[in-house]
Design an enzyme around this catalytic site. Structure first.
Site, PDB file in Angstrom:
ATOM      1  CB  CYS A   1      -0.935   0.011   1.200  1.00 25.64           C
ATOM      2  SG  CYS A   1      -1.933  -1.463   1.303  1.00 25.64           S
TER       3      CYS A   1
ATOM      4  CG  HIS B   1      -3.365   3.159   2.411  1.00 25.54           C
ATOM      5  ND1 HIS B   1      -3.704   2.843   1.113  1.00 25.54           N
ATOM      6  CD2 HIS B   1      -3.529   2.012   3.126  1.00 25.54           C
ATOM      7  CE1 HIS B   1      -4.043   1.574   1.055  1.00 25.54           C
ATOM      8  NE2 HIS B   1      -3.956   1.041   2.254  1.00 25.54           N
TER       9      HIS B   1
ATOM     10  CG  ASN C   1      -6.678  -1.177   1.179  1.00 22.76           C
ATOM     11  OD1 ASN C   1      -5.902  -0.750   0.321  1.00 22.76           O
ATOM     12  ND2 ASN C   1      -6.265  -1.671   2.328  1.00 22.76           N
TER      13      ASN C   1
END
Ligand code: UT7
Length: 347
Positions: free
Chosen positions: A134, A274, A304
């Site tokens: 990520c 994020h 996500n």
């Protein structure tokens, strides 16, 4: 719990633009691409034992995008790249280097960046992939900056592209409700009159690698009937453990990058975090003592998307006018590895 995040000493920032003779590096264009298919929480209720209420209150996610069966990570990345090229007002021929951040490459090799290169016809560009989960987009931006700052290259394309739907176990409610597919891209060049990227802070702690991983398909557990039968080719996450580390690591990375930039939190027009969980972003806002309104949030629409999350959020934030040229912004991410990073830049 042993300390995960960098200590004050370890969390140093990278601010080479202060070195003499080096060029400043700016993001001169961005683009993003989301697959058309929308998978809502109501759809997931029909697939696993979950509820819209659980997903929205625990994560903030309402829906996510799922790539078509014949749509690969390189296809998503190429679409985002084309838009970034257009937005930057350059041609594909201008690109010297393509860096693709992904944990879902089309295949282990060749690199997805080379597949993107072929699709967008950037035939002059060198290509390689990076894998920082990520945090990948922030790592890609920093690597791109080093190449442009040093004068090695004039134009670098950083792409973050993920088809997480291809590694998610659609029978595991602990993970399948969280992730989505998408891609974001940025073009980096020297732009006179702009400070560009001011400072970054990158970090990792490999001791916690098992908290978020895909156990099979690599050299340790090559794909076999046994690994497939035991589901080792799917993404595995100890969500609660990862959660505990996420806020602290992002807080420390953000502070280190900000200290390196010489700016204060109040100088920032927008923070791009994020997009894993709204509760993580709220916790981060509280720790950084920044109003939540300063954060750009789109996880409700996309879930996500690993490396692509921050890249897509940056592009959408810019397009929605959340920050203007000359504004200072902060991008922060955290993910498998564990890895984390933050970048402060003049937009
Ligand atoms: O992107 C890179 C890094 N990743 C992250 O930052 C993710 C970090 N982690 C998280 O965001 C959260 O930990 C999750 C969203 C993954 C989970 O939220 P949580 O509040 O930590 O829930 P939990 O895992 O502690 O589970 C609580 C309960 C459990 O039931 P019991 O054991 O209390 O009876 C789970 O089985 O919720 C249950 N549960 C679900 N229930 C309905 C887990 N997933 C679901 C689901 N629907 N989809």
């Amino acid at each position: 719990m042993p300390s995960l995040a960098p200590t004050a000493k370890a969390a140093s920032s990278i601010k080479p633009s202060k070195l003499t003779g080096l060029r400043t590096v700016s993001i001169v264009g961005t683009g993003s691409y989301l697959p058309k298919k929308v998978l809502s929480n109501a759809d997931l209720e029909k697939m696993v034992e979950t509820s819209d209420e659980w997903i929205t209150t625990r994560t903030g996610i309402c829906e996510r995008r799922i790539a078509a069966l014949d749509e690969c990570t390189s296809d998503l990345g190429a679409e985002a790249a084309r838009k970034a090229i257009q937005n930057a007002g350059i041609s594909a021929d201008d690109i010297d280097l393509i860096i693709c951040a992904t944990i879902t490459p089309d295949m282990p090799f060749p690199c997805t960046s080379a597949l993107i290169q072929a699709r967008i016809e950037a035939s002059r560009a060198a290509c390689f992939d990076i894998e920082a989960a990520c945090s990948g987009f922030i790592f890609a931006l920093e690597i791109a900056r080093q190449f442009v700052m040093s004068g090695t290259y004039q134009t670098v394309l950083a792409v973050a592209s993920e088809k997480l739907s291809s590694i998610v176990d659609w029978k595991d409610r602990n993970t399948c409700v969280l992730f989505g597919d998408g891609a974001g891209a940025a073009i980096l060049q020297h732009r006179s009159g702009s400070k560009g990227i001011l400072a970054s802070s990158l970090g990792a702690n490999g001791k916690h690698g098992e908290l978020l991983c895909m156990p099979a398909g690599g050299a340790k557990n090559p794909s076999s009937l046994a690994t497939v039968n035991s589901g080792m080719h799917f993404l595995k996450m100890s969500g609660r453990e990862v959660y505990k580390h996420a806020i602290l690591a992002m807080q420390q990375a953000a502070k280190a990058a900000l200290a390196g930039s010489g700016l204060k939190m109040e100088n920032l027009a927008c923070i791009i975090p994020h997009q894993a969980n709204i509760r993580i972003i709220e916790g981060l806002a509280e720790r950084l003592r920044v109003p939540i309104e300063k954060f750009f949030i789109n996880l409700n629409k996309y879930g996500n998307m690993s490396a692509a999350s921050a890249a897509v959020a940056l592009d959408e934030g810019a397009r929605q006018g959340r920050f203007q040229r000359g504004d200072f912004i902060l991008i922060i991410a955290f993910g498998a590895g564990l890895t984390w990073g933050a970048t402060v830049l003049e937009w």
